[in-house]
Design a protein around this motif. Structure first.
Motif, PDB file in Angstrom:
ATOM      1  N   ARG A 116       0.831  -1.212   0.000  1.00  0.00           N
ATOM      2  CA  ARG A 116       0.000   0.000   0.000  1.00  0.00           C
ATOM      3  C   ARG A 116       0.860   1.254   0.000  1.00  0.00           C
ATOM      4  O   ARG A 116       0.541   2.236  -0.662  1.00  0.00           O
TER       5      ARG A 116
ATOM      6  N   VAL B 193       2.201   1.775  -3.529  1.00  0.00           N
ATOM      7  CA  VAL B 193       1.164   2.274  -4.435  1.00  0.00           C
ATOM      8  C   VAL B 193       0.893   3.747  -4.152  1.00  0.00           C
ATOM      9  O   VAL B 193       0.753   4.556  -5.078  1.00  0.00           O
TER      10      VAL B 193
ATOM     11  N   GLY C  20      -0.647   6.193  -7.468  1.00  0.00           N
ATOM     12  CA  GLY C  20      -1.770   5.447  -8.025  1.00  0.00           C
ATOM     13  C   GLY C  20      -1.802   5.480  -9.541  1.00  0.00           C
ATOM     14  O   GLY C  20      -2.843   5.250 -10.149  1.00  0.00           O
TER      15      GLY C  20
ATOM     16  N   LYS D 129      -4.894   1.250 -15.425  1.00  0.00           N
ATOM     17  CA  LYS D 129      -5.774   0.095 -15.569  1.00  0.00           C
ATOM     18  C   LYS D 129      -7.213   0.537 -15.802  1.00  0.00           C
ATOM     19  O   LYS D 129      -7.928  -0.047 -16.622  1.00  0.00           O
ATOM     20  N   MET D 130      -7.630   1.590 -15.099  1.00  0.00           N
ATOM     21  CA  MET D 130      -8.997   2.075 -15.252  1.00  0.00           C
ATOM     22  C   MET D 130      -9.227   2.587 -16.671  1.00  0.00           C
ATOM     23  O   MET D 130     -10.228   2.255 -17.310  1.00  0.00           O
TER      24      MET D 130
ATOM     25  N   GLU E 240      -0.543   3.470 -11.678  1.00  0.00           N
ATOM     26  CA  GLU E 240      -0.831   2.141 -12.220  1.00  0.00           C
ATOM     27  C   GLU E 240      -2.322   1.851 -12.174  1.00  0.00           C
ATOM     28  O   GLU E 240      -2.888   1.286 -13.107  1.00  0.00           O
ATOM     29  N   LYS E 241      -2.948   2.259 -11.102  1.00  0.00           N
ATOM     30  CA  LYS E 241      -4.383   2.015 -10.936  1.00  0.00           C
ATOM     31  C   LYS E 241      -5.193   2.812 -11.963  1.00  0.00           C
ATOM     32  O   LYS E 241      -6.134   2.293 -12.561  1.00  0.00           O
ATOM     33  N   THR E 242      -4.813   4.073 -12.180  1.00  0.00           N
ATOM     34  CA  THR E 242      -5.551   4.890 -13.152  1.00  0.00           C
ATOM     35  C   THR E 242      -5.321   4.371 -14.567  1.00  0.00           C
ATOM     36  O   THR E 242      -6.224   4.424 -15.402  1.00  0.00           O
TER      37      THR E 242
END
Length: 149
Positions: A63, A66, A71, A77-78, A73-75
């Motif tokens: 966590r 990240v 974040g 993927k979105m 990587e998360k965006t």
């Protein structure tokens, strides 16, 4: 009677010694590992909550990594999923009407449809009580029949 006895009975105990266990070798390997810096404490023995703590620490570390990345990587993927869903929707929007038209053409063939309509008209026009029309032959025996295309 078997229940009341003046002698104290002890529970069965087993004198188990591991066949291939060498405590001197184990201590020697531990000292060598500590000198090399591989392990600082004895991890081989279980302490209560050891695995739960290890999982929690790994989760907290992930966590933190990240959050450190922001974040991104998360965006990413979105956005990838959003683009994939838009492409899928466009594909469905384009292909579904065409597939429907293909199936409709397959079920309503024009030649078959005309033949079916002719048969329906003949069935509707048939009158069993109407007089029969007899058509005489227009040729005599020995005449040749010409087929014109």
């Amino acid at each position: 009677m078997g229940w009341f006895s003046p002698y104290k009975r002890h529970a069965n105990s087993f004198n188990y010694t591991p066949r291939y266990y060498d405590p001197a070798k184990e201590a020697r390997e531990q000292r060598r590992a500590e000198l090399r810096g591989e392990r600082l404490d004895d991890d081989s023995e279980y302490t209560p909550g050891k695995y739960i703590r290890a999982k929690r620490e790994a989760r907290d570390l992930k966590r933190a990594q990240v959050a450190k990345k922001g974040g991104a990587e998360k965006t990413m993927k979105m956005w990838t999923m959003v683009v994939a869903l838009m492409l899928l929707a466009a594909l469905i929007y384009i292909l579904v009407p065409r597939l429907g038209a293909i199936f409709e053409m397959a079920t309503t063939d024009s030649a078959t449809n005309k033949k079916f309509e002719q048969q329906q008209q003949e069935v509707e026009e048939f009158d069993p009580y109407a007089p029969l029309i007899i058509v005489p032959n227009d040729y005599e025996e020995g005449d040749e029949i010409e087929i014109v295309e």
